[in-house]
Structure formats: structure tokens, C-alpha cells
Design a protein around this motif. Structure first.
Motif, PDB file in Angstrom:
ATOM      1  N   GLY A  92       0.383  -0.761  -0.186  1.00 12.05           N
ATOM      2  CA  GLY A  92       0.281   0.192  -0.157  1.00 12.05           C
ATOM      3  C   GLY A  92       1.081   0.968   0.223  1.00 12.05           C
ATOM      4  N   ARG A  93       2.256   1.101   0.104  1.00  9.49           N
ATOM      5  CA  ARG A  93       2.795   2.899  -0.284  1.00  9.49           C
ATOM      6  C   ARG A  93       2.640   3.252  -1.256  1.00  9.49           C
ATOM      7  NH1 ARG A  93       9.629   2.110   0.171  1.00  9.49           N
ATOM      8  NH2 ARG A  93       9.990   4.157  -0.304  1.00  9.49           N
ATOM      9  N   TYR A  94       2.475   2.044  -2.229  1.00 10.19           N
ATOM     10  CA  TYR A  94       2.603   3.049  -3.867  1.00 10.19           C
ATOM     11  C   TYR A  94       1.490   3.665  -4.345  1.00 10.19           C
ATOM     12  CZ  TYR A  94       7.534   0.785  -2.671  1.00 10.19           C
ATOM     13  OH  TYR A  94       8.217  -0.033  -1.833  1.00 10.19           O
ATOM     14  N   ALA A  95       1.772   4.297  -4.587  1.00  7.43           N
ATOM     15  CA  ALA A  95       0.598   4.833  -5.674  1.00  7.43           C
ATOM     16  C   ALA A  95      -0.468   3.648  -6.354  1.00  7.43           C
ATOM     17  CB  ALA A  95       0.884   5.928  -5.913  1.00  7.43           C
ATOM     18  N   GLY A  96      -1.306   3.385  -6.716  1.00  6.83           N
ATOM     19  CA  GLY A  96      -1.774   2.323  -7.195  1.00  6.83           C
ATOM     20  C   GLY A  96      -1.127   1.013  -6.903  1.00  6.83           C
ATOM     21  N   ALA A  97      -1.468   0.955  -5.959  1.00  5.88           N
ATOM     22  CA  ALA A  97      -0.580  -0.337  -5.193  1.00  5.88           C
ATOM     23  C   ALA A  97      -2.257  -1.022  -4.519  1.00  5.88           C
ATOM     24  CB  ALA A  97      -0.338  -0.820  -3.946  1.00  5.88           C
ATOM     25  N   SER A  98      -2.431  -2.619  -5.060  1.00  5.90           N
ATOM     26  CA  SER A  98      -3.384  -3.514  -4.575  1.00  5.90           C
ATOM     27  C   SER A  98      -3.134  -4.578  -4.451  1.00  5.90           C
ATOM     28  CB  SER A  98      -4.521  -3.541  -6.650  1.00  5.90           C
ATOM     29  OG  SER A  98      -4.029  -3.767  -6.984  1.00  5.90           O
ATOM     30  N   SER A  99      -3.858  -5.715  -3.492  1.00  4.53           N
ATOM     31  CA  SER A  99      -3.264  -6.692  -3.650  1.00  4.53           C
ATOM     32  C   SER A  99      -3.595  -7.346  -4.568  1.00  4.53           C
ATOM     33  CB  SER A  99      -4.668  -7.001  -2.091  1.00  4.53           C
ATOM     34  OG  SER A  99      -5.615  -7.360  -2.290  1.00  4.53           O
ATOM     35  N   PRO A 100      -3.263  -9.258  -4.714  1.00  5.69           N
ATOM     36  CA  PRO A 100      -2.283  -9.391  -3.670  1.00  5.69           C
ATOM     37  C   PRO A 100      -1.169  -8.624  -4.285  1.00  5.69           C
ATOM     38  CG  PRO A 100      -2.741 -10.814  -5.607  1.00  5.69           C
ATOM     39  CD  PRO A 100      -3.553  -9.507  -5.933  1.00  5.69           C
ATOM     40  N   GLU A 101       0.048  -8.768  -2.941  1.00  4.96           N
ATOM     41  CA  GLU A 101       1.196  -8.229  -3.258  1.00  4.96           C
ATOM     42  C   GLU A 101       2.664  -9.367  -3.768  1.00  4.96           C
ATOM     43  OE1 GLU A 101       4.269  -6.233  -1.968  1.00  4.96           O
ATOM     44  OE2 GLU A 101       1.885  -6.117  -1.854  1.00  4.96           O
ATOM     45  N   PRO A 102       2.705  -9.189  -4.992  1.00  6.23           N
ATOM     46  CA  PRO A 102       3.732  -9.628  -5.711  1.00  6.23           C
ATOM     47  C   PRO A 102       4.568 -10.667  -5.375  1.00  6.23           C
ATOM     48  CG  PRO A 102       2.486  -7.456  -7.276  1.00  6.23           C
ATOM     49  CD  PRO A 102       2.697  -7.554  -6.161  1.00  6.23           C
ATOM     50  N   ALA A 103       5.535 -11.095  -5.399  1.00  6.13           N
ATOM     51  CA  ALA A 103       6.449 -11.675  -5.085  1.00  6.13           C
ATOM     52  C   ALA A 103       7.777 -11.714  -5.200  1.00  6.13           C
ATOM     53  CB  ALA A 103       6.489 -13.940  -4.752  1.00  6.13           C
ATOM     54  N   GLY A 104       8.692 -11.084  -4.383  1.00  5.66           N
ATOM     55  CA  GLY A 104       9.293 -11.133  -4.969  1.00  5.66           C
ATOM     56  C   GLY A 104      10.257  -9.373  -3.975  1.00  5.66           C
ATOM     57  N   GLY A 149       9.298  -1.999  -8.863  1.00  5.12           N
ATOM     58  CA  GLY A 149       9.063  -2.966 -10.158  1.00  5.12           C
ATOM     59  C   GLY A 149       9.405  -3.897  -9.114  1.00  5.12           C
ATOM     60  N   VAL A 150       9.354  -5.274  -8.847  1.00  7.99           N
ATOM     61  CA  VAL A 150       9.613  -6.503  -8.197  1.00  7.99           C
ATOM     62  C   VAL A 150      11.111  -6.946  -8.920  1.00  7.99           C
ATOM     63  CG1 VAL A 150       8.038  -8.243  -9.301  1.00  7.99           C
ATOM     64  CG2 VAL A 150       8.744  -8.479  -7.173  1.00  7.99           C
ATOM     65  N   ALA A 151      12.049  -7.611  -8.404  1.00 13.35           N
ATOM     66  CA  ALA A 151      13.146  -8.736  -8.342  1.00 13.35           C
ATOM     67  C   ALA A 151      12.740 -10.301  -8.077  1.00 13.35           C
ATOM     68  CB  ALA A 151      14.466  -7.830  -7.934  1.00 13.35           C
ATOM     69  N   GLN A 152      13.138 -11.332  -8.911  1.00 10.60           N
ATOM     70  CA  GLN A 152      13.488 -12.255  -8.389  1.00 10.60           C
ATOM     71  C   GLN A 152      14.077 -12.819  -9.885  1.00 10.60           C
ATOM     72  OE1 GLN A 152       9.020 -14.424  -7.984  1.00 10.60           O
ATOM     73  NE2 GLN A 152       9.657 -15.070  -6.013  1.00 10.60           N
ATOM     74  N   GLY A 158      17.008 -12.950 -10.041  1.00  9.61           N
ATOM     75  CA  GLY A 158      18.279 -12.261 -10.814  1.00  9.61           C
ATOM     76  C   GLY A 158      16.779 -11.106 -12.387  1.00  9.61           C
ATOM     77  N   VAL A 159      16.071 -11.029 -11.955  1.00  9.06           N
ATOM     78  CA  VAL A 159      15.194 -10.523 -12.974  1.00  9.06           C
ATOM     79  C   VAL A 159      14.317  -9.509 -11.781  1.00  9.06           C
ATOM     80  CG1 VAL A 159      13.430 -10.617 -14.786  1.00  9.06           C
ATOM     81  CG2 VAL A 159      15.142 -12.365 -14.687  1.00  9.06           C
ATOM     82  N   ALA A 160      14.490  -7.994 -12.560  1.00 10.51           N
ATOM     83  CA  ALA A 160      13.666  -7.157 -12.513  1.00 10.51           C
ATOM     84  C   ALA A 160      12.531  -6.786 -13.182  1.00 10.51           C
ATOM     85  CB  ALA A 160      14.564  -5.957 -11.677  1.00 10.51           C
ATOM     86  N   ARG A 161      10.736  -6.599 -12.449  1.00 10.62           N
ATOM     87  CA  ARG A 161      10.315  -6.500 -13.255  1.00 10.62           C
ATOM     88  C   ARG A 161       9.929  -4.823 -13.421  1.00 10.62           C
ATOM     89  NH1 ARG A 161       7.120 -10.720 -15.601  1.00 10.62           N
ATOM     90  NH2 ARG A 161       8.137 -12.899 -14.676  1.00 10.62           N
ATOM     91  N   PHE A 162       9.041  -4.376 -14.681  1.00 12.19           N
ATOM     92  CA  PHE A 162       8.921  -3.209 -13.735  1.00 12.19           C
ATOM     93  C   PHE A 162       6.845  -2.830 -15.115  1.00 12.19           C
ATOM     94  CE2 PHE A 162      12.606  -2.101 -12.751  1.00 12.19           C
ATOM     95  CZ  PHE A 162      12.836  -1.500 -11.398  1.00 12.19           C
ATOM     96  N   LEU A 163       6.070  -3.170 -14.651  1.00  9.10           N
ATOM     97  CA  LEU A 163       5.313  -3.823 -15.611  1.00  9.10           C
ATOM     98  C   LEU A 163       4.346  -1.893 -15.606  1.00  9.10           C
ATOM     99  CD1 LEU A 163       4.592  -7.574 -14.538  1.00  9.10           C
ATOM    100  CD2 LEU A 163       5.913  -6.470 -15.528  1.00  9.10           C
ATOM    101  N   GLY A 164       3.224  -1.945 -16.415  1.00  4.58           N
ATOM    102  CA  GLY A 164       2.411  -1.551 -17.021  1.00  4.58           C
ATOM    103  C   GLY A 164       3.269   0.339 -16.905  1.00  4.58           C
ATOM    104  N   ILE A 165       3.984   0.860 -17.615  1.00  7.08           N
ATOM    105  CA  ILE A 165       4.728   1.899 -16.854  1.00  7.08           C
ATOM    106  C   ILE A 165       3.680   2.844 -18.035  1.00  7.08           C
ATOM    107  CG2 ILE A 165       6.121   3.309 -16.659  1.00  7.08           C
ATOM    108  CD1 ILE A 165       7.722   0.673 -16.139  1.00  7.08           C
ATOM    109  N   PRO A 166       3.500   4.242 -17.808  1.00  9.13           N
ATOM    110  CA  PRO A 166       2.707   4.822 -18.592  1.00  9.13           C
ATOM    111  C   PRO A 166       3.879   5.067 -19.517  1.00  9.13           C
ATOM    112  CG  PRO A 166       1.185   5.223 -16.891  1.00  9.13           C
ATOM    113  CD  PRO A 166       2.673   4.313 -16.535  1.00  9.13           C
ATOM    114  N   ALA A 219       4.298  -0.225 -10.119  1.00 10.68           N
ATOM    115  CA  ALA A 219       4.991  -0.905 -11.642  1.00 10.68           C
ATOM    116  C   ALA A 219       4.998  -2.377 -11.685  1.00 10.68           C
ATOM    117  CB  ALA A 219       5.841  -0.760 -12.182  1.00 10.68           C
ATOM    118  N   ARG A 220       4.162  -3.178 -10.082  1.00  5.27           N
ATOM    119  CA  ARG A 220       4.862  -4.803 -10.105  1.00  5.27           C
ATOM    120  C   ARG A 220       3.122  -5.074 -11.231  1.00  5.27           C
ATOM    121  NH1 ARG A 220       3.935  -4.644  -4.341  1.00  5.27           N
ATOM    122  NH2 ARG A 220       2.312  -3.219  -4.852  1.00  5.27           N
TER     123      ARG A 220
END
Length: 508
Positions: free
Chosen positions: A10-22, A36-39, A41-49, A75-76
Motif C-alpha cells: 500500500g505504500r505505492y500509488a496504485g498498489a493493490s493486493s495480492p502482493e507480487p512475490a519478490g 517493480g519487483v525483483a526475483q 535475478g530479474v527485475a520487472r517493471f510493468l504497466g508504465i505509461p 509497476a508490479r
């Protein structure tokens, strides 16, 4: 990129559950900070306008910059997808859709190696296919984890589809979806360093309509000199005059009872335009024709078809280009069309496109027992995709450019689709376990083939060389899977010359 090893729901603008792993990972781009989220060895940043939402005053207009944000942006999870309808019937069973509601569908998904390098990683800019009316970067088949795992930043973008992106309307800029992609490419070049990417080593990559868009992008002024390579998978190398490209727009306008103008279409909701598209395109087919969306010739974006403009404009850019062996089966087999096509259909179709009776006899001799539908499909595959790719490679060879040709030949047992259009995607992305991939490949697709293809695509992104000889007077084609696995010389060259006698491809 910086890593936050504590979880803060919930810290980030637009955050919602469930919490992505990583593990949380942050980076800052021009518009603000994204989380984003890192797991693994890969970092994901999703849905960035990458651009403003194309609604309201921005609808049917050129893309505009996305508004900046002050708080870190979540951006998770994948962002919204462009308005579209699922593929109908049996086709929809092998080409599942993902629909995520929301207005900010001009967005990018980024997969990046979690550990940066001193000089930056190579970048792949991915453009999805879907006949310019379907598809999204949220599909499981396009998950970029394997590319990032192997040292490549993958940026997958959405763009306007269907009537919103490719209508031919009075008062509307042509090829809005392509303009979105050019805007997104500028964004990717600008923001690549924030994700550990090298903005001087960007490879354009697309399949089907996405391949067509890549060819058009590469031919745009100012693009070829800013990219390191291009990959075109099963992409028609054409754009149509406004009169032909506008057939579907005029048909939609008639169905809706409105004029084909910006003001009239802007009064329609996206859902109304989608309903009109479904109504007027029922029964149409990328091989047999019918009203459909595509690139339109336009002085600002596509002054001539990519097949004509690429030679000379992009000769310094290495090109990886190819097709599947049986492209046509995706459109002919689901729904049973292949069994309804007759010798009369074959005769009329070959006369329409100028294919000789001798060519038909040659194709038949190479395929004893083939039905009229199978012969028509094989010929259509060559006319629409394979021969244009060969012609482009030959013209580029004459200019000293490097082109690497491939064919995908592994045959899926699902719905008797064989080596159909788009089947290679799960192998290229190394996503054979994704449910939408398994819907087409079945449960037992060969992982070794995915390892081989994916490694070749990674090598091309990193070096401009996938690992086999460039097109030359020996006509080398790398065949992946099937009976012809390996490096072939002049693969079915006699058929290509029979289809296109003017093809400057001397017989061997």
C-alpha cells in the motif's frame, strides 16, 4: 536501480493486493519513480505509461507525453490493455486474450537483469501482433524473464488497435497505432539507462502485424540510425493505399449509421466500435482477404510500403527475418475452413494473384495427397510472407547488408495446426510453460528447441549475429524443428521462383 528489501504493501500509488512475490526494486525515469519487483535475478517493471491515455481530448490524436507523478508508482502488475474483443470460436481456444480495463493502455512492460553492467545491457523493443486489432503486452507468451535472465532488457509495449488506432478517417492522422509505437520507441531509447539498458544497442522485434510495424518503424526517418538491429517474424511487408485500407472504416461507419469522420467516430464508445468491427469483419481472413485493419500509405509515417523503402534506408541494420512452414494453418484449420476450400477456390485465388498453373502443379508434386485448401494455403504463405522476405534479403545482399533467414518447422498436434502462424513465439521467448502457449503447443513441446531458438535471438540482440551464415549466393536458411532441422541451402527455392518469376534469386 535500487533495491528495497522490506515489503511495504500500500505504500505505492496504485498498489493493490495480492502482493507480487519478490523484492521491491525502484528506478526513476523522466516521469517519476517506478516500483517493480525483483526475483530470480530479474527485475520487472510493468504497466508504465509511456504516453498520455488516448481518451477524451487525446482520442484520435497523436500520442502526447504521459503526465508526471510525484509519489513512487506501483509497476508490479501489467497495465490496462487496448480495447479489443477476443478471437472467436476455435481460434480463440489457441489464441487466448487478456483484457485488463483502464484508460492508460499506452504502457510498457520492462524486464531487466537485476544486476547492471558498466556499459549497459542490449535492449529488445517488442511489438506484439494480432492483425492490428488484438493482442497486448500482458500475454504470458511475451513474458520477458528469459531474455532478462540471459542479459537482455526486454521492453514490450501496447499501442492503439482497431478503429482507435488504424481507422482511415477524415480529420484523423493516419496510422495512429504506428505513431504510438514511434513515440514508445523514443521513450525506450530515452529511458533504457534507468533499467540498465544501453540505448545505442536497441533491437526492434515484432511478429505478424508487429513485424509489419517493425518494418515500417525501421523505414521511418531517424529510426534506422538509432537502432542496432531488427527482427521480423511472419510480418507482411506492405502498406495499402487509403482507398483499400479504409474499406473497414467505411464498413464500420455504414454499420453505425455515421459518416467516416473524426467527430462521428469520437461520439462512439470503444465498445460500439468493437461491436461494429466484429459485425463487418465476420468471415474475413488474413489469407483469403476481407475487411481488416492495416498500415495505410501516408506521407508522414509510411510514404511507401516497407518492402520498397527498407532497401537503402536500413542497409546498415542487421535483419533477422523468417516465417513458419505452414503459416496458413492458423486461419484455415480452426473452424474447418480448410475442408471447405475447393479446386475452384484454388483456381480463382491463383488467378487473382497471378500464380501460374505450373506453380500449382509444382506445389502439388511436392505435397502428394494435399487437399485444395492445403495447396492454396501453402501458395498463399509464399505469396504473402516468404517470397517478400526472400526478395528483401536478396535486395539487401546486393547493397551489402546482412540478413539472416529462418523457418520454424516444428508441428503442434493441437487442432492439427502443424507449423502454424505464431507457433514459434513460445520458443523464442522460452515461455513454453505459459498457459496461453500450451493452448497452442500442447503439453509436450520440446524445451531443447526453445533453448536453441531463444539463444539465437539473444545472440542477435547482443551482437547482430544469431549464429548461422547471413544470406548470400548460397541462400542459407536456418530451419528450427521439423524434418528439415538445421541449415538449409535454397530452401524450396524452386517454389519461390515459380511464385515470383521476377525474383532475382538464381536457381542453384
Amino acid at each position: 536501480m535500487t533495491v528495497d528489501r522490506e515489503s511495504h504493501p500500500g505504500r505505492y500509488a496504485g498498489a493493490s493486493s495480492p502482493e507480487p512475490a519478490g523484492t521491491h526494486v525502484e528506478t526513476t525515469i523522466t516521469a517519476g519513480t517506478v516500483v517493480g519487483v525483483a526475483q530470480h535475478g530479474v527485475a520487472r517493471f510493468l504497466g508504465i505509461p509511456y504516453a498520455a491515455a488516448p481518451v477524451g481530448a487525446h482520442r484520435f490524436r497523436d500520442p502526447a507525453p504521459a503526465p508526471e507523478w510525484a509519489e513512487p508508482r506501483d509497476a508490479r502488475r501489467p497495465g490496462p490493455t487496448a480495447p479489443q474483443t477476443p478471437y472467436p470460436g476455435a481460434l480463440g481456444e489457441v489464441l487466448p486474450s487478456v483484457e485488463i480495463p483502464g484508460e492508460e493502455f499506452l504502457n510498457a512492460n520492462v524486464w531487466a537483469p537485476a544486476r547492471p553492467t558498466a556499459n549497459g545491457h542490449p535492449v529488445v523493443f517488442w511489438v506484439h501482433g494480432g492483425a492490428f486489432s488484438r493482442g497486448s503486452n500482458a500475454l504470458g507468451v511475451y513474458d520477458g524473464e528469459a531474455f532478462a535472465r540471459d542479459g537482455v532488457v526486454l521492453i514490450a509495449v501496447n499501442y492503439r488497435l482497431g478503429a482507435e488506432g488504424f481507422s482511415v478517417l477524415d480529420g484523423v492522422p493516419r496510422n495512429l497505432g504506428l505513431r504510438d509505437l514511434r513515440f514508445a520507441l523514443d521513450w525506450a531509447i530515452r529511458e533504457a539507462p534507468a533499467f540498465g539498458g544501453d540505448p545505442t544497442r536497441i533491437t526492434l522485434m515484432g511478429e505478424s502485424a508487429g513485424g509489419t510495424a517493425v518494418a515500417a518503424l525501421l523505414a521511418m526517418p531517424g529510426v534506422a540510425e538509432r537502432v542496432a538491429g531488427a527482427i521480423i517474424q511472419s510480418g507482411p511487408l506492405e502498406a495499402l493505399p487509403a482507398e483499400r485500407a479504409g474499406r473497414i472504416t467505411r464498413a464500420q461507419a455504414k454499420h453505425l449509421g455515421v459518416p467516416a469522420t473524426a467527430a462521428a467516430f469520437a461520439e462512439q464508445t470503444p465498445a460500439q466500435l468493437l461491436e461494429a468491427h466484429s459485425a463487418v469483419s465476420a468471415g474475413s481472413n488474413p489469407v483469403l482477404g476481407g475487411p481488416g485493419f492495416g498500415l495505410v500509405l501516408d506521407p508522414e509515417t509510411v510514404p511507401v510500403s516497407p518492402a520498397e523503402s527498407l532497401p537503402g534506408l536500413a542497409d546498415r541494420v542487421p535483419l533477422l527475418i523468417g516465417t513458419t512452414e505452414e503459416e496458413y494453418r492458423l486461419w484455415f484449420v480452426p473452424g474447418g475452413l480448410i475442408t471447405r476450400l475447393t479446386r475452384l477456390h484454388l483456381f480463382l485465388a491463383r488467378r487473382k494473384v497471378g500464380v501460374s498453373a505450373n506453380a500449382v502443379r509444382l506445389f502439388h508434386a511436392h505435397r502428394p495427397g494435399a487437399s485444395a485448401g492445403e495447396l492454396l494455403g501453402a501458395i498463399a504463405t509464399d505469396v504473402l510472407l516468404r517470397v517478400p522476405a526472400l526478395r528483401l534479403a536478396e535486395r539487401r545482399r546486393a547493397a551489402g547488408a546482412r540478413s539472416f533467414l529462418f523457418e520454424f518447422g516444428w508441428k503442434t498436434p493441437v487442432q492439427h495446426l502443424g507449423a502454424a502462424h505464431s507457433l514459434e513465439l513460445g520458443f523464442v521467448f522460452d515461455t513454453l510453460a505459459a498457459p496461453d502457449v500450451r493452448a497452442m503447443t500442447g503439453e509436450f513441446a520440446p524445451q531443447a528447441l526453445a533453448d536453441e531458438m531463444h539463444a539465437a535471438w539473444v545472440a542477435f540482440a547482443a551482437s547482430g549475429d544469431p549464429g548461422w551464415p547471413a544470406w548470400s549466393e548460397r541462400h542459407p536458411v536456418r530451419v528450427f524443428g521439423g524434418a528439415g532441422e538445421g541449415l538449409a541451402s535454397d530452401l524450396r527455392g524452386d517454389e519461390a521462383r515459380a511464385i515470383a518469376p521476377d525474383l532475382s534469386l538464381p536457381a542453384r
